[in-house]
Design a protein around this motif. Structure first.
Motif, short mmCIF file in Angstrom:
data_model
loop_
_atom_site.label_atom_id
_atom_site.label_comp_id
_atom_site.label_asym_id
_atom_site.label_seq_id
_atom_site.Cartn_x
_atom_site.Cartn_y
_atom_site.Cartn_z
N LEU A 145 1.23 -1.35 -0.27
CA LEU A 145 -0.17 0.12 -0.41
C LEU A 145 0.93 0.88 0.14
O LEU A 145 0.73 2.36 -0.76
N VAL A 146 1.81 0.82 0.54
CA VAL A 146 3.05 2.58 0.16
C VAL A 146 3.43 2.47 -0.78
O VAL A 146 3.72 4.16 -1.14
N SER A 147 3.83 1.71 -1.50
CA SER A 147 4.82 1.62 -2.65
C SER A 147 3.73 2.07 -3.36
O SER A 147 3.94 3.19 -4.39
N MET A 148 1.95 1.66 -3.04
CA MET A 148 1.66 2.12 -4.18
C MET A 148 1.19 3.47 -3.87
O MET A 148 1.49 4.53 -5.34
N ALA A 149 0.78 3.93 -3.67
CA ALA A 149 1.06 5.53 -3.00
C ALA A 149 2.42 6.32 -3.36
O ALA A 149 1.74 7.32 -4.53
N LEU A 150 2.95 5.86 -3.05
CA LEU A 150 4.40 6.73 -3.79
C LEU A 150 4.30 6.45 -4.77
O LEU A 150 4.89 7.47 -5.95
N LYS A 151 3.98 4.96 -5.49
CA LYS A 151 4.07 5.77 -7.55
C LYS A 151 2.96 5.93 -7.62
O LYS A 151 3.03 6.40 -9.24
N GLY A 152 1.56 6.21 -6.55
CA GLY A 152 0.73 7.33 -7.87
C GLY A 152 0.94 8.96 -7.35
O GLY A 152 -0.04 9.58 -6.99
N GLY A 153 2.27 9.11 -6.27
CA GLY A 153 2.25 10.39 -6.98
C GLY A 153 2.86 11.26 -5.54
O GLY A 153 2.69 12.66 -5.46
N SER A 154 2.75 10.63 -4.01
CA SER A 154 2.19 11.01 -3.21
C SER A 154 3.31 12.05 -2.84
O SER A 154 5.14 12.15 -2.76
N THR A 155 2.92 12.90 -2.23
CA THR A 155 4.10 14.06 -2.00
C THR A 155 4.57 14.27 -0.87
O THR A 155 4.82 14.96 -0.23
N ASP A 156 3.55 13.32 0.17
CA ASP A 156 3.32 13.68 1.97
C ASP A 156 4.08 12.51 2.57
O ASP A 156 4.68 11.36 1.74
N ASN A 157 4.40 12.18 3.57
CA ASN A 157 4.70 11.70 4.54
C ASN A 157 3.74 9.97 4.07
O ASN A 157 2.79 10.65 3.89
N VAL A 158 4.45 9.21 4.42
CA VAL A 158 3.29 7.59 3.62
C VAL A 158 3.27 6.80 4.58
O VAL A 158 4.43 6.23 5.01
N SER A 159 2.19 6.60 5.70
CA SER A 159 2.23 5.40 7.14
C SER A 159 0.31 4.44 6.50
O SER A 159 -0.27 4.66 6.91
N ALA A 160 1.19 3.57 6.93
CA ALA A 160 0.11 2.31 7.39
C ALA A 160 0.47 1.38 8.44
O ALA A 160 1.27 1.14 8.57
N VAL A 161 -0.89 1.29 9.12
CA VAL A 161 -0.82 0.38 10.00
C VAL A 161 -2.03 -0.55 9.67
O VAL A 161 -2.92 -0.22 8.99
N ILE A 162 -1.50 -1.91 9.47
CA ILE A 162 -2.39 -3.37 9.33
C ILE A 162 -3.04 -3.88 10.09
O ILE A 162 -1.83 -4.54 11.32
N ALA A 163 -4.04 -3.91 11.00
CA ALA A 163 -4.72 -5.01 11.64
C ALA A 163 -5.76 -6.08 11.39
O ALA A 163 -6.19 -6.20 10.48
N GLU A 164 -5.57 -7.27 11.92
CA GLU A 164 -6.81 -8.51 11.86
C GLU A 164 -7.37 -9.32 13.08
O GLU A 164 -5.94 -9.38 14.40
N ALA A 165 -8.94 -9.45 12.69
CA ALA A 165 -9.10 -9.75 13.60
C ALA A 165 -9.68 -10.90 13.94
O ALA A 165 -9.33 -11.91 11.95
N TYR A 166 -9.21 -12.09 14.85
CA TYR A 166 -9.27 -13.78 14.63
C TYR A 166 -9.31 -14.42 15.90
O TYR A 166 -8.94 -14.04 16.66
N ASP A 167 -9.77 -15.21 15.97
CA ASP A 167 -10.34 -16.52 16.66
C ASP A 167 -9.10 -17.07 17.59
O ASP A 167 -8.06 -17.71 16.48
#
Length: 549
Positions: free
Chosen positions: A225-247
């Motif tokens: 996702l961060v790579s896609m943002a940068l390749k998409g032309g983002s000029t800002d800092n780019v941060s992602a947090v991924i979380a998942e719920a499980y049994d």
């Protein structure tokens, strides 16, 4: 069934910025992203303060009763955000170079089978559930206000010149700091993306959905996702947090060396510069999030070969093209094409084991006081510099602002700060008195020399209910002022937020004429921001009255 959460994060400075002002946190109960603002040494400070204020929620004990636990965490999220706001304002007032700093906050906690969401600003939280992407938060931005009032369309908002103007944030502004709080029932398989606008502004919701579905490895998903943002032309800092719920009883629960665990959380961005305080407060390991891999795994020779093969199959390509919105073209084409590649689970380069080897945490920090005797009064207690960290009678550390012991320590700290401010003003008065005495004693040439020195000094104060630039020293000798108005601006004192009005009345010293001009520009921005906020509030009030009628 007992639900648990695993998470990971990555934050990158981006292609244009000189420093990373985003801060992220990934744990097994709490995840958060904060997008700081305020220039050099301002935004990163504000976002770090916010993460430190929220972090205690990761390990704070909760009562067994489900509804009470959910209510308690909702209260903690709100209280901690407001405490972060107070800390940011206090630090900005003590250190004038940080004036105007602020941060967004978007945080999600999993408690007793429920998601508790806290949000202020224009960072976003997305939830993927059963293939459907849901934008859970609503931007507190000017363009979102224009969309809500029907003045522009969502498509027009993407290119609006004021799309980066945020109307609600934490910080040194006269703005309501109370966050939006919402609660949702959690389900196994719920997957979250928390991101700064550097990502959401360059990657469409459809592309985010495709990536969250296709990338099963959490860190690989965040990196993509961060790579896609940068390749998409983002000029800002780019941060992602991924979380998942499980049994919790699921034998196939997601496990990775780059994910948070009960004994370790992850921090990224500006907050990763000083992880020791968080480790000492939580009494668990704190890992610095994996670095962003500029050349993602999708650029490997094997992936490129698989990508070429996938593109040659029309049916697969047509399937992937269904429902994809317009956005950053290169980034979305990458997502569409790689979906077919990810379906080939027998490809060795896409196994979780190889991904774990590729994405390793940068460093792990242990609590510094593990071997200290809690009864030893000499044992050093770490401090955040904003919210006091206190050692309780049972030996544990706490920085929860609604803990009675912490609240008392915070009260004492503010009293000490006020005392220090009083001493600072007293020193200034003494300096002014000494200067006045020197002026009286050094007649003739001495007097002229002292006067010439005072005319190299500048400060900002009020004159005729307006902001004015003064030349000279902010004091007087035997009733004779050693300063005069150099310029009376058009900024009305009443147009400024309350905090700035008080500072102007007291006088804001400048180190030079250019510094004084810079302060005036800041005051102009504050007056404009306050006027916009008032206009928005009046418009909203008028809308409510019309609706009531």
């Amino acid at each position: 069934m007992v639900l648990s959460m695993t998470s990971t994060t990555v934050s990158d400075i981006g292609l244009v910025r000189k420093d990373n002002q985003d801060s992220t946190f990934a744990g097994v109960r709490l995840v958060a992203v904060c997008d700081g603002m305020g220039g050099h040494a301002g935004g990163d400070t504000a976002s770090t303060i916010a993460i430190r204020s929220l972090a205690h929620i990761e390990t704070v004990p909760l009562i067994a009763k489900r509804t009470k636990a959910v209510e308690d965490v909702a209260t903690m999220l709100s209280t901690s955000v407001i405490a972060a706001h107070d800390a940011i304002v206090g630090k900005a007032h003590r250190e004038k170079q940080l004036a105007g700093m602020g941060t967004t906050v978007t945080a999600v906690a999993l408690v007793a089978g429920y998601w508790v969401i806290s949000h202020i600003g224009d960072s976003r939280a997305y939830m993927l559930r059963e293939g459907e992407i849901i934008r859970v938060t609503k931007d507190h931005s000017y363009v979102q206000h224009l969309i809500d009032t029907g003045r522009i369309s969502p498509e027009e908002a993407k290119s609006h010149p004021q799309r980066n103007v945020v109307m609600r944030v934490l910080g040194d502004f006269d703005i309501d700091p109370r966050p939006d709080i919402s609660i949702r029932k959690a389900k196994p398989g719920d997957r979250w993306l928390l991101c700064s606008d550097g990502l959401s502004g360059s990657v469409s919701d459809a592309s985010i959905r495709e990536t969250l579905m296709a990338r099963t490895h959490l860190q690989d998903c965040a990196q993509t996702l961060v790579s896609m943002a940068l390749k998409g032309g983002s000029t800002d800092n780019v941060s992602a947090v991924i979380a998942e719920a499980y049994d919790s009883e699921d034998p196939h629960a997601p496990v990775s060396l780059a994910n948070a665990s009960k004994k370790m959380c992850l921090v990224g961005g500006a907050a990763s510069k000083q992880p020791q305080t968080i480790a000492d407060t939580l009494n668990i390991l704190v890992a610095l999030a994996p670095q962003f891999e500029a050349e993602s795994i999708s650029d490997s020779p094997a992936a490129k070969a698989a990508l070429l093969s996938a593109l040659s199959a029309p049916s697969a390509q047509d399937t992937q093209n269904d429902g994809v919105e317009d956005g950053a073209q290169d980034a979305e084409e990458l997502t569409e094409s790689m979906s077919a590649v990810l379906a080939a689970e027998d490809r060795a380069y896409l196994t979780d084991e190889n991904l774990d080897e590729r994405y390793e945490v940068a460093r792990i920090v242990s609590p510094s006081y593990e071997s200290l005797n809690p009864d030893d009064d000499a044992a050093e207690v770490p401090q955040t510099g904003e919210i006091p960290v206190i050692r309780k009678t049972d030996g544990s550390l706490a920085d929860d602002p609604h803990d009675p012991d912490v609240a008392e320590a915070l009260h004492l700290k503010r009293a000490e700060d006020a005392h220090e401010e009083h001493r600072h003003r007293l020193r200034r008065r003494i300096l002014g008195a000494v200067l006045a005495l020197l002026v009286v004693l050094t007649a003739g040439a001495g007097t002229f020399g002292a006067y010439r020195w005072t005319q190299t000094q500048y400060f900002i104060s009020d004159s005729n209910s307006r902001v004015a630039l003064y030349q000279g020293v902010n004091t007087n000798v035997f009733g004779i002022s050693l300063s005069h108005v150099d310029e009376e601006t058009s900024i009305r004192l009443s147009a400024l937020p309350q905090g700035w009005r008080e500072r102007v009345r007291r006088g804001i010293d400048a180190s030079s004429y250019s510094d004084a001009r810079s302060i005036l520009r800041t005051l102009e921005e504050q007056a404009s921001s306050s006027a916009n906020s008032s206009s928005t509030s009046e418009s909203a009030s008028s809308t409510r009255q019309e609706a009531a009628q």
